[in-house]
Design an enzyme around this catalytic site. Structure first.
Site, PDB file in Angstrom:
ATOM      1  N   CYS A 125     -18.722   4.067   1.148  1.00  0.00           N
ATOM      2  CA  CYS A 125     -18.149   2.971   1.654  1.00  0.00           C
ATOM      3  C   CYS A 125     -17.882   3.567   2.948  1.00  0.00           C
ATOM      4  N   CYS A 132     -22.652  -9.919  -0.953  1.00  0.00           N
ATOM      5  CA  CYS A 132     -22.010  -8.721  -0.647  1.00  0.00           C
ATOM      6  C   CYS A 132     -22.527  -7.451  -0.858  1.00  0.00           C
ATOM      7  N   CYS A 164     -24.505  -4.727   2.006  1.00  0.00           N
ATOM      8  CA  CYS A 164     -23.715  -3.344   2.287  1.00  0.00           C
ATOM      9  C   CYS A 164     -24.772  -2.213   2.700  1.00  0.00           C
ATOM     10  N   CYS A 189     -19.059  -6.919   4.074  1.00  0.00           N
ATOM     11  CA  CYS A 189     -19.213  -7.485   2.697  1.00  0.00           C
ATOM     12  C   CYS A 189     -18.256  -8.758   2.721  1.00  0.00           C
ATOM     13  N   CYS A 196     -15.159  -1.409   7.902  1.00  0.00           N
ATOM     14  CA  CYS A 196     -16.138  -2.343   7.885  1.00  0.00           C
ATOM     15  C   CYS A 196     -15.852  -3.521   7.265  1.00  0.00           C
ATOM     16  N   CYS A 209     -17.349 -16.332  -8.203  1.00  0.00           N
ATOM     17  CA  CYS A 209     -18.657 -15.837  -7.378  1.00  0.00           C
ATOM     18  C   CYS A 209     -19.864 -16.460  -7.789  1.00  0.00           C
ATOM     19  N   CYS A 259     -19.750 -13.354   2.909  1.00  0.00           N
ATOM     20  CA  CYS A 259     -19.043 -13.994   1.755  1.00  0.00           C
ATOM     21  C   CYS A 259     -19.079 -15.497   2.012  1.00  0.00           C
ATOM     22  N   ASP A 262       0.959  -1.202  -0.021  1.00  0.00           N
ATOM     23  CA  ASP A 262      -0.297  -0.072   0.071  1.00  0.00           C
ATOM     24  C   ASP A 262       0.916   1.275  -0.055  1.00  0.00           C
TER      25      ASP A 262
HETATM   26  C1  B12 Z   1      -8.609   2.855  -2.446  1.00  0.00           C
HETATM   27  C2  B12 Z   1      -8.519   1.658  -1.505  1.00  0.00           C
HETATM   28  C3  B12 Z   1      -9.926   1.603  -0.903  1.00  0.00           C
HETATM   29  C4  B12 Z   1     -10.522   2.474  -0.763  1.00  0.00           C
HETATM   30  C5  B12 Z   1     -11.656   2.054  -2.246  1.00  0.00           C
HETATM   31  C6  B12 Z   1     -11.970   0.510  -2.416  1.00  0.00           C
HETATM   32  C7  B12 Z   1     -12.518   0.318  -3.446  1.00  0.00           C
HETATM   33  N1  B12 Z   1     -13.007  -0.961  -3.494  1.00  0.00           N
HETATM   34  O1  B12 Z   1     -12.432   0.928  -4.671  1.00  0.00           O
HETATM   35  C8  B12 Z   1     -11.693   2.280   0.506  1.00  0.00           C
HETATM   36  C9  B12 Z   1     -11.257   3.349   1.308  1.00  0.00           C
HETATM   37  C10 B12 Z   1     -13.286   2.319   0.398  1.00  0.00           C
HETATM   38  C11 B12 Z   1     -11.166   0.833   0.985  1.00  0.00           C
HETATM   39  C12 B12 Z   1     -11.946   0.036   1.748  1.00  0.00           C
HETATM   40  C13 B12 Z   1     -11.291  -1.316   2.175  1.00  0.00           C
HETATM   41  N2  B12 Z   1     -10.327  -1.896   1.931  1.00  0.00           N
HETATM   42 CO1  B12 Z   1      -8.818  -1.023   0.541  1.00  0.00          CO
HETATM   43  N3  B12 Z   1      -7.568  -0.390  -0.832  1.00  0.00           N
HETATM   44  C14 B12 Z   1      -7.494   0.683  -1.414  1.00  0.00           C
HETATM   45  C15 B12 Z   1      -6.125   0.776  -2.198  1.00  0.00           C
HETATM   46  C16 B12 Z   1      -5.212   1.705  -1.474  1.00  0.00           C
HETATM   47  C17 B12 Z   1      -6.251   1.067  -3.672  1.00  0.00           C
HETATM   48  C18 B12 Z   1      -7.324   0.383  -4.383  1.00  0.00           C
HETATM   49  C19 B12 Z   1      -7.285   1.039  -5.801  1.00  0.00           C
HETATM   50  O2  B12 Z   1      -8.260   1.986  -5.860  1.00  0.00           O
HETATM   51  N4  B12 Z   1      -6.527   0.597  -6.759  1.00  0.00           N
HETATM   52  C20 B12 Z   1      -6.826   1.390  -7.936  1.00  0.00           C
HETATM   53  C21 B12 Z   1      -7.908   0.681  -8.816  1.00  0.00           C
HETATM   54  C22 B12 Z   1      -7.703   1.201 -10.413  1.00  0.00           C
HETATM   55  O3  B12 Z   1      -7.526  -0.747  -9.029  1.00  0.00           O
HETATM   56  P1  B12 Z   1      -8.568  -1.985  -8.855  1.00  0.00           P
HETATM   57  O4  B12 Z   1      -9.629  -1.286  -7.940  1.00  0.00           O
HETATM   58  O5  B12 Z   1      -7.843  -3.132  -8.440  1.00  0.00           O
HETATM   59  O6  B12 Z   1      -9.110  -1.928 -10.332  1.00  0.00           O
HETATM   60  C23 B12 Z   1      -8.544  -2.844 -11.293  1.00  0.00           C
HETATM   61  C24 B12 Z   1      -9.667  -3.824 -11.518  1.00  0.00           C
HETATM   62  O7  B12 Z   1     -10.305  -4.434 -10.512  1.00  0.00           O
HETATM   63  C25 B12 Z   1     -10.236  -3.532 -12.639  1.00  0.00           C
HETATM   64  N5  B12 Z   1     -11.694  -2.881 -12.095  1.00  0.00           N
HETATM   65  C26 B12 Z   1     -11.903  -1.943 -11.151  1.00  0.00           C
HETATM   66  N6  B12 Z   1     -13.209  -1.543 -11.222  1.00  0.00           N
HETATM   67  C27 B12 Z   1     -13.744  -2.137 -12.304  1.00  0.00           C
HETATM   68  C28 B12 Z   1     -15.012  -1.807 -12.993  1.00  0.00           C
HETATM   69  C29 B12 Z   1     -15.242  -2.276 -14.027  1.00  0.00           C
HETATM   70  C30 B12 Z   1     -16.614  -2.072 -14.879  1.00  0.00           C
HETATM   71  C31 B12 Z   1     -14.270  -3.267 -14.908  1.00  0.00           C
HETATM   72  C32 B12 Z   1     -14.607  -3.935 -16.169  1.00  0.00           C
HETATM   73  C33 B12 Z   1     -13.094  -3.379 -14.264  1.00  0.00           C
HETATM   74  C34 B12 Z   1     -12.667  -2.701 -13.212  1.00  0.00           C
HETATM   75  O8  B12 Z   1      -9.731  -2.588 -13.427  1.00  0.00           O
HETATM   76  C35 B12 Z   1      -8.686  -1.775 -12.417  1.00  0.00           C
HETATM   77  C36 B12 Z   1      -7.468  -1.722 -13.281  1.00  0.00           C
HETATM   78  O9  B12 Z   1      -6.771  -2.997 -13.313  1.00  0.00           O
HETATM   79  C37 B12 Z   1      -5.862  -0.908  -2.015  1.00  0.00           C
HETATM   80  C38 B12 Z   1      -4.411  -1.255  -1.977  1.00  0.00           C
HETATM   81  C39 B12 Z   1      -3.795  -1.321  -3.390  1.00  0.00           C
HETATM   82  N7  B12 Z   1      -2.777  -0.339  -3.628  1.00  0.00           N
HETATM   83  O10 B12 Z   1      -4.342  -1.940  -4.322  1.00  0.00           O
HETATM   84  C40 B12 Z   1      -6.333  -1.208  -0.588  1.00  0.00           C
HETATM   85  C41 B12 Z   1      -7.123  -2.739  -0.676  1.00  0.00           C
HETATM   86  C42 B12 Z   1      -7.975  -3.235  -1.815  1.00  0.00           C
HETATM   87  N8  B12 Z   1      -7.972  -2.429   0.370  1.00  0.00           N
HETATM   88  C43 B12 Z   1      -7.949  -3.473   1.469  1.00  0.00           C
HETATM   89  C44 B12 Z   1      -8.948  -3.713   2.477  1.00  0.00           C
HETATM   90  C45 B12 Z   1      -8.743  -4.826   3.465  1.00  0.00           C
HETATM   91  C46 B12 Z   1     -10.098  -2.927   2.514  1.00  0.00           C
HETATM   92  C47 B12 Z   1     -11.275  -3.021   3.522  1.00  0.00           C
HETATM   93  C48 B12 Z   1     -11.687  -4.465   3.759  1.00  0.00           C
HETATM   94  C49 B12 Z   1     -10.873  -2.276   4.990  1.00  0.00           C
HETATM   95  C50 B12 Z   1     -11.972  -2.583   5.890  1.00  0.00           C
HETATM   96  N9  B12 Z   1     -12.082  -3.693   6.793  1.00  0.00           N
HETATM   97  O11 B12 Z   1     -12.666  -1.563   6.339  1.00  0.00           O
HETATM   98  C51 B12 Z   1     -12.441  -2.204   2.747  1.00  0.00           C
HETATM   99  C52 B12 Z   1     -13.117  -3.027   1.937  1.00  0.00           C
HETATM  100  C53 B12 Z   1     -14.066  -2.165   0.997  1.00  0.00           C
HETATM  101  C54 B12 Z   1     -14.343  -2.729  -0.329  1.00  0.00           C
HETATM  102  N10 B12 Z   1     -15.386  -3.474  -0.365  1.00  0.00           N
HETATM  103  O12 B12 Z   1     -13.516  -2.746  -1.247  1.00  0.00           O
HETATM  104  C55 B12 Z   1      -6.800  -4.712   0.890  1.00  0.00           C
HETATM  105  C56 B12 Z   1      -7.759  -5.971   0.322  1.00  0.00           C
HETATM  106  C57 B12 Z   1      -7.389  -7.116   0.570  1.00  0.00           C
HETATM  107  C58 B12 Z   1      -7.679  -8.084  -0.199  1.00  0.00           C
HETATM  108  N11 B12 Z   1      -7.966  -9.420   0.386  1.00  0.00           N
HETATM  109  O13 B12 Z   1      -8.456  -7.929  -1.331  1.00  0.00           O
HETATM  110  C59 B12 Z   1      -6.067  -3.863   0.045  1.00  0.00           C
HETATM  111  C60 B12 Z   1      -5.387  -4.637  -1.347  1.00  0.00           C
HETATM  112  C61 B12 Z   1      -4.756  -3.189   0.858  1.00  0.00           C
HETATM  113  C62 B12 Z   1      -3.818  -4.343   1.190  1.00  0.00           C
HETATM  114  N12 B12 Z   1      -2.459  -4.064   0.968  1.00  0.00           N
HETATM  115  O14 B12 Z   1      -4.225  -5.300   1.804  1.00  0.00           O
HETATM  116  N13 B12 Z   1      -9.995   0.741   0.171  1.00  0.00           N
HETATM  117  S1  SF4 Z   2     -20.293 -12.471  -1.136  1.00  0.00           S
HETATM  118 FE1  SF4 Z   2     -18.292 -13.320  -2.044  1.00  0.00          FE
HETATM  119  S2  SF4 Z   2     -19.072 -15.121  -3.563  1.00  0.00           S
HETATM  120 FE2  SF4 Z   2     -20.577 -13.683  -3.215  1.00  0.00          FE
HETATM  121  S3  SF4 Z   2     -20.665 -12.118  -4.804  1.00  0.00           S
HETATM  122 FE3  SF4 Z   2     -19.399 -11.464  -2.927  1.00  0.00          FE
HETATM  123  S4  SF4 Z   2     -17.398 -11.818  -3.101  1.00  0.00           S
HETATM  124 FE4  SF4 Z   2     -18.380 -13.083  -4.635  1.00  0.00          FE
HETATM  125  S1  SF4 Z   3     -16.911  -2.542   3.442  1.00  0.00           S
HETATM  126 FE1  SF4 Z   3     -18.904  -2.102   4.135  1.00  0.00          FE
HETATM  127  S2  SF4 Z   3     -19.692  -0.060   3.526  1.00  0.00           S
HETATM  128 FE2  SF4 Z   3     -17.741  -0.809   2.134  1.00  0.00          FE
HETATM  129  S3  SF4 Z   3     -18.754  -1.910   0.569  1.00  0.00           S
HETATM  130 FE3  SF4 Z   3     -18.251  -3.360   2.080  1.00  0.00          FE
HETATM  131  S4  SF4 Z   3     -20.085  -3.646   3.391  1.00  0.00           S
HETATM  132 FE4  SF4 Z   3     -20.406  -1.623   2.052  1.00  0.00          FE
END
Ligand code: B12
Ligand code: SF4
Ligand code: SF4
Length: 322
Positions: free
Chosen positions: A152, A132, A136, A182, A179, A126, A186, A72
């Site tokens: 979120c 999930c 939410c 989600c 949080c 999935c 799962c 990160d």
């Molecule tokens: C910004 C961020 C957040 C933001 C936004 C999350 C989001 N889902 O967008 C916030 C603050 C909300 C957040 C929350 C959480 N996060 Co966070 N977060 C990050 C961070 C720093 C960057 C993610 C990011 O925006 N990357 C940039 C985008 C462009 O990349 P991407 O999301 O992978 O998207 C790619 C593909 O998925 C695809 N894609 C994405 N969207 C779409 C849409 C379409 C239509 C298509 C076709 C493709 C596509 O294209 C993109 C390019 O390859 C990462 C660390 C990292 N460097 O990755 C941790 C990370 C994802 N977070 C993590 C965690 C643990 C969480 C939480 C669980 C924390 C908590 N308990 O509260 C929550 C979960 C919320 C959730 N459901 O996502 C872990 C996840 C571990 C895992 N097993 O996956 C990470 C990896 C940190 C780590 N080093 O471990 N997070």
């Molecule tokens: S709850 Fe888990 S298995 Fe179900 S859609 Fe979400 S990530 Fe996929």
């Molecule tokens: S972390 Fe909580 S608020 Fe964020 S997407 Fe998951 S269930 Fe929703």
């Protein structure tokens, strides 16, 4: 990221899942909920040290190469790399999950100039599930794989500094740092054995802590309560703001004294504003007239325009609820 990089080693570090069920989260009277990954030490420090140890081991195995480790700490597409390396697929909640390990692991990477044979890409499992998305609390998963971070709770409670939008506050429930909802619903996270070692050393005191004691923390007490924890990173103002929201949603009348004290005396306008909101929530049924009177007096001496506005809205809402 690294000149001449040939391989990215993608790693997942498991941590203990929450020791409570989702029903218990919502019913935990007088208690706040901290995300499971934040029950112990800050993962950035722990994982970085472990990745550096891995880098040294690779040097021993393959000879010296240029290497960089990331947790990160740079704009690395961690999910995409994890999926390509076979660590897991990106679920509809957007997190990476694995058939054996669920999603309770954090991601990190080692970039190296060493050539290492690649693993197969992970496949998607999935299916038609949408648990999930459906669970939410703020409807932040606006489409499969797409999280609107502005909705979120993780973003609102950890990253967002200001006043939490009023319409979202009731939906946050008693979540005070991050949080897990989600992930908790799962099916791939059901019935998993806990990790053999949890390098984050979770502390029992961070498992559903009592709001009454958290609301009393001043800056020094907050820092020592959350020493080495990721919670410390958000600072006392944001944390107490979150605790006020949880207190308002909790219905626990014994928190009123602490909330009045924060609303009247706290140095932070953000804290005063959210304490007023919580007082409004707790004063709907009981003590409503006394609360309105006290709030009106407070409004006269309040210096911050946003807090005065919050007081007006709160008095109006209490009136409407009588
Ligand atoms: C910004 C961020 C957040 C933001 C936004 C999350 C989001 N889902 O967008 C916030 C603050 C909300 C957040 C929350 C959480 N996060 Co966070 N977060 C990050 C961070 C720093 C960057 C993610 C990011 O925006 N990357 C940039 C985008 C462009 O990349 P991407 O999301 O992978 O998207 C790619 C593909 O998925 C695809 N894609 C994405 N969207 C779409 C849409 C379409 C239509 C298509 C076709 C493709 C596509 O294209 C993109 C390019 O390859 C990462 C660390 C990292 N460097 O990755 C941790 C990370 C994802 N977070 C993590 C965690 C643990 C969480 C939480 C669980 C924390 C908590 N308990 O509260 C929550 C979960 C919320 C959730 N459901 O996502 C872990 C996840 C571990 C895992 N097993 O996956 C990470 C990896 C940190 C780590 N080093 O471990 N997070
Ligand atoms: S709850 Fe888990 S298995 Fe179900 S859609 Fe979400 S990530 Fe996929
Ligand atoms: S972390 Fe909580 S608020 Fe964020 S997407 Fe998951 S269930 Fe929703």
């Amino acid at each position: 990221m690294l000149d001449e990089v040939r391989t990215v080693v993608s790693v997942g570090m498991r941590y203990s899942p929450p020791a409570y069920a989702l029903d218990e989260v919502n019913a935990a009277q007088g208690r706040g909920v901290i995300s499971a990954y934040a029950h112990g030490d800050d993962y950035h420090d722990i994982m970085k040290a472990r990745l550096e140890a891995l880098a040294r081991e690779l040097d021993q195995l393959l000879g010296r190469h240029d290497q960089r480790v990331y947790v990160d700490t740079a704009p690395v597409l961690e999910h995409a790399l994890a999926e390509d390396s076979g660590l897991g697929w990106q679920g509809k909640h957007s997190l990476t999950l694995n058939r054996q390990l669920g999603s309770w692991f954090l991601l990190g990477e080692l970039f190296t100039t060493a050539d290492i044979k690649e693993d197969d890409k992970a496949s998607f499992h999935c299916g038609t599930c949408s648990a999930c998305i459906d669970i939410c609390p703020t409807r932040a998963i606006v489409a499969p794989f797409v999280v609107d971070a502005r909705l979120c709770i993780s973003y609102l409670s950890i990253e967002y500094k200001g006043s939490v939008p009023r319409r979202l506050r009731p939906l946050i429930g008693n979540r005070i740092y991050g949080c897990d909802d989600c992930q908790m619903v799962c099916p791939w996270n059901g019935g998993l054995p806990p990790p053999v070692s949890d390098f984050l050393s979770p502390r029992g005191e961070n498992c559903l802590p009592e709001l009454a004691s958290l609301l009393l923390l001043d800056d020094a007490a907050f820092r020592s309560r959350f020493v080495k924890s990721p919670v410390k990173r958000i600072g006392r103002e944001r944390f107490i703001r979150n605790c006020c929201i949880a207190a308002g949603n909790n219905g626990e009348q014994s928190l009123l004294t602490a909330l009045w004290s924060l609303a009247m005396q706290d140095d932070s306008a953000i804290v005063r504003e959210h304490a007023v909101w919580a007082l409004g929530m707790l004063s709907r049924a009981e003590n409503s007239h006394a609360a309105m009177q006290r709030l009106s007096v407070m409004q006269g001496s309040e210096t911050d325009a946003n807090v005065r506005e919050e007081i007006s809205l709160t008095i109006k809402e209490i009136k409407e609820s009588i």
